[in-house]
Design an enzyme around this catalytic site. Sequence first.
Site, PDB file in Angstrom:
ATOM      1  N   SER A  60       0.836  -1.197   0.000  1.00  0.00           N
ATOM      2  CA  SER A  60       0.000   0.000   0.000  1.00  0.00           C
ATOM      3  C   SER A  60       0.870   1.246   0.000  1.00  0.00           C
ATOM      4  CB  SER A  60      -0.899   0.009   1.243  1.00  0.00           C
ATOM      5  OG  SER A  60      -1.532   1.265   1.377  1.00  0.00           O
ATOM      6  N   HIS A  61       0.294   2.341  -0.473  1.00  0.00           N
ATOM      7  CA  HIS A  61       0.984   3.629  -0.399  1.00  0.00           C
ATOM      8  C   HIS A  61       1.131   4.078   1.051  1.00  0.00           C
ATOM      9  CE1 HIS A  61       0.288   3.766  -4.659  1.00  0.00           C
ATOM     10  NE2 HIS A  61       0.907   4.918  -4.758  1.00  0.00           N
ATOM     11  N   SER A  62       0.288   3.532   1.907  1.00  0.00           N
ATOM     12  CA  SER A  62       0.286   3.962   3.302  1.00  0.00           C
ATOM     13  C   SER A  62       0.580   2.769   4.206  1.00  0.00           C
ATOM     14  CB  SER A  62      -1.093   4.554   3.621  1.00  0.00           C
ATOM     15  OG  SER A  62      -1.368   4.428   4.999  1.00  0.00           O
ATOM     16  N   GLY A 112       3.586   6.349  -0.445  1.00  0.00           N
ATOM     17  CA  GLY A 112       4.221   5.872  -1.662  1.00  0.00           C
ATOM     18  C   GLY A 112       4.579   4.408  -1.520  1.00  0.00           C
TER      19      GLY A 112
END
Lengths: 216, 130, 89
Positions: free
Chosen positions: B8-10, B43
């Site tokens: 995940s980006h987070s 990211g």
Amino acid sequence: MSLNSSQVKKVMLEIGETVEKNKEFLTELDLAIGDADHGINLTKGFRAVATKLSATETDDIGEIFTLVGMTLVGNVGGASGPLYGTAFMRAGSYAAGKTSLIADDFVGILEAAIGGIKMRGKAEAGDKTMLDALIPALNAFQEALKQGITVHGALTKAVEAALAGVNYTKEIQARKGRASYLGARSIGHQDPGATSTYLMLRTISKAVQTQGQPEK
Amino acid sequence: MVGVVIVSHSLKIAEGAKELASQMTPDRIPLAVAGGTKDGRLGTDAEQVRSAIESVYSDDGIVILYDLGSALMSTELAIEELPAIQQARVAVVHAPLVEGVVTAVVEISLNKNWESIIVTLQEMDFGKAP
Amino acid sequence: MSVKAEVVIKNHSGLHARPAALFIQTANKFKADIVVSSGVKQVNAKSIISVLSLGARGGTQVTIEAEGPDAEQAVKDLVFLLATIDEGE
């Protein structure tokens, strides 16, 4: 005369400086149609590149590009990380073993980079991506060489074509990335990725014009 | 046992999805996360994805679930860096992240094999891949 | 062979999280095709996301319907599970 490995390293550092100078501008463009991090992400990536490059002694230009690519992959964060990372790694495979670059190599490098971005992003020309700056730049460069224009002149043409490509991205709808979620609302905004590609090409051209004339 | 990697980006999303899925079964499912950048921004980072894969890899196979577009690119890059023999047992599936992870974990707890878990997860694809 | 039964879910939170997982784990032991329905919504009893989407809370009456060679045992086991399930599970 040609571009040697330390000149290539210097150009990579100058690309980083250009990115950093345009950090806010790129981020602002990305704010309109993306997630407002393009300038920040690329700056982070190229700062890491500067650190890595200062720690390497290699004069193999392929290794330099590969190092740049891998560093971008690991430090950018956004989509531009895997995209530019793959582009530079592909350029690295192309330039493996080379300690100097001539004009034909610039063609080979751009072709490798375009192939990498197409593969990684599953994108084509006209999708409102980096490719819309990169592909016209390559075509213009090759065309100019064919017409017998000097390498400096050909580079200038390539940069002009990249800028025209950036402007073209204002007219088209995004088909890749976060901007594609906006559909037709992405029209009217220039693509941040195409813009950073243009800025990189402009930096390369400027550096070559001042550092030396690549052989044909 | 088949393993799961969440990209995940987070980091919070990745760990939250892991937490939620782990609640579904008392079994200890091999589940690793890669979320956010090294310096804590939103990211994805191919290096982190690769070490997440390596941390849970077994020949039983790995399924990878991701959130948004560029997470897929980082994941594909990470897979390309693996030895060929491992690449052949690592699959990216395009199911929605949370639902996909929950389903994957429950399917693994049912001792389903890698191939059938992939089929189940691919049925949940709503066209998220570019 | 088709078998059908109704049951009221015992535990408070209903077919949620681990109880839902337990439910589909049980359903997956059988060859029979099994559906579970609450109100007008009917879903595949072997898919975790489908069962969760039912949103069946404790005290809700659900219908379990199975078709196949082991349908009778499947319905029996699932009814037993829902009628006896505890919050801690």
